[in-house]
Design a protein around this motif. Sequence first.
Motif, PDB file in Angstrom:
ATOM      1  N   GLY A  60     -67.974  24.243 -33.314  1.00 24.87           N
ATOM      2  CA  GLY A  60     -68.645  23.930 -32.056  1.00 24.87           C
ATOM      3  C   GLY A  60     -69.631  25.018 -31.679  1.00 24.87           C
ATOM      4  O   GLY A  60     -69.710  26.064 -32.332  1.00 24.87           O
ATOM      5  N   ALA A  61     -70.377  24.767 -30.603  1.00 20.46           N
ATOM      6  CA  ALA A  61     -71.418  25.701 -30.191  1.00 20.46           C
ATOM      7  C   ALA A  61     -70.845  26.931 -29.499  1.00 20.46           C
ATOM      8  O   ALA A  61     -71.385  28.033 -29.612  1.00 20.46           O
ATOM      9  N   SER A  62     -69.747  26.753 -28.774  1.00 24.24           N
ATOM     10  CA  SER A  62     -69.155  27.849 -28.010  1.00 24.24           C
ATOM     11  C   SER A  62     -67.907  28.369 -28.722  1.00 24.24           C
ATOM     12  O   SER A  62     -66.991  27.597 -29.023  1.00 24.24           O
ATOM     13  N   LEU A  63     -67.867  29.681 -28.966  1.00 28.48           N
ATOM     14  CA  LEU A  63     -66.714  30.259 -29.654  1.00 28.48           C
ATOM     15  C   LEU A  63     -65.444  30.068 -28.831  1.00 28.48           C
ATOM     16  O   LEU A  63     -64.390  29.720 -29.373  1.00 28.48           O
ATOM     17  N   LYS A  64     -65.545  30.291 -27.518  1.00 30.02           N
ATOM     18  CA  LYS A  64     -64.363  30.153 -26.667  1.00 30.02           C
ATOM     19  C   LYS A  64     -63.827  28.726 -26.686  1.00 30.02           C
ATOM     20  O   LYS A  64     -62.606  28.500 -26.762  1.00 30.02           O
TER      21      LYS A  64
ATOM     22  N   SER B   5     -53.341  32.836 -42.019  1.00 30.74           N
ATOM     23  CA  SER B   5     -54.743  33.239 -41.847  1.00 30.74           C
ATOM     24  C   SER B   5     -55.279  32.749 -40.510  1.00 30.74           C
ATOM     25  O   SER B   5     -54.807  31.741 -39.964  1.00 30.74           O
ATOM     26  N   TYR B   6     -56.273  33.494 -40.004  1.00 34.43           N
ATOM     27  CA  TYR B   6     -57.016  33.086 -38.806  1.00 34.43           C
ATOM     28  C   TYR B   6     -58.439  33.605 -38.998  1.00 34.43           C
ATOM     29  O   TYR B   6     -58.653  34.817 -39.080  1.00 34.43           O
ATOM     30  N   ASN B   7     -59.385  32.711 -39.100  1.00 35.09           N
ATOM     31  CA  ASN B   7     -60.750  33.103 -39.458  1.00 35.09           C
ATOM     32  C   ASN B   7     -61.772  32.549 -38.454  1.00 35.09           C
ATOM     33  O   ASN B   7     -61.623  31.420 -37.966  1.00 35.09           O
ATOM     34  N   VAL B   8     -62.789  33.359 -38.176  1.00 37.10           N
ATOM     35  CA  VAL B   8     -63.907  32.948 -37.326  1.00 37.10           C
ATOM     36  C   VAL B   8     -65.191  33.133 -38.122  1.00 37.10           C
ATOM     37  O   VAL B   8     -65.470  34.236 -38.616  1.00 37.10           O
ATOM     38  N   TYR B   9     -65.979  32.052 -38.263  1.00 38.46           N
ATOM     39  CA  TYR B   9     -67.213  32.115 -39.032  1.00 38.46           C
ATOM     40  C   TYR B   9     -68.394  31.698 -38.153  1.00 38.46           C
ATOM     41  O   TYR B   9     -68.443  30.551 -37.673  1.00 38.46           O
ATOM     42  N   PRO B  10     -69.361  32.573 -37.924  1.00 38.22           N
ATOM     43  CA  PRO B  10     -70.590  32.160 -37.219  1.00 38.22           C
ATOM     44  C   PRO B  10     -71.377  31.180 -38.104  1.00 38.22           C
ATOM     45  O   PRO B  10     -71.388  31.303 -39.331  1.00 38.22           O
TER      46      PRO B  10
END
Length: 243
Positions: free
Chosen positions: A62-66, A97-102
């Motif tokens: 989505g557009a918003s990380l939060k 695992s927990y991953n955040v990808y821009p």
Amino acid sequence: MKRIAPVIIFFILLFVFAKWGPAINFSTVTQTKGEPFVVSGEGKVSVTPDIAKVTLGIQESGASLKTVQNAVNIKSRALTDAVKKLGIDEKDIKTTSYNVYPQYDWNAPTQKITGYQVSTDYEITIKDFDKVNDVITAGTGAGANVVGNVSFDLNDATKTEKMNEARVLAVTDAKAKADGLAKAAGISLGKIINVSENQNGNVRLMALPVSGGGGTDKSAVQPDIQPGQTEIDITISLSYEVR
């Protein structure tokens, strides 16, 4: 004096050759008397696995990380709650695992973040095989949209028991071979002076790929997961004295 001169010349030449002449390679093979008589035996035991491990994951963009993180967190709670309702202990639900990808717009003149992708994975240990299919169905129904492999293993007590059974078979096989070879060769064997073990891959596990989606259709057919059998394979080498 005429007879001594050639002898003196010979030794002089021998000394010169040994001192400055080319090296000569010699190949020798020796056999040490009293070496042990070594023979190997193999033991195989088939056993039905009693532990299953299922990987379930959630992936959102989505557009918003939060906003994306909140969506993943909500589905994560729903997933773990659904699994716990099936009797799975909380200690058997592990976040792996927990991953955040821009996410970027690569066509823009300058590098620009257009959104985010967040994913998390859980490894669920199932000790009751009757619940393997239920866990997969409940997990995907609760929002898991990434389903990894289903792998099978043995608990420690079963693994130890079956490995000892394989060892007994391997030693019996090795002793039978030793007796047969000794008789054929006409030698007499003494006591066993050394024992070594090789676990050939230890326990051969099975992993099944499973596809899953985030659907909630209660009429969907459950996946049919069967553990089959796995094999414990051990090789034992015995070293005997030769009388």
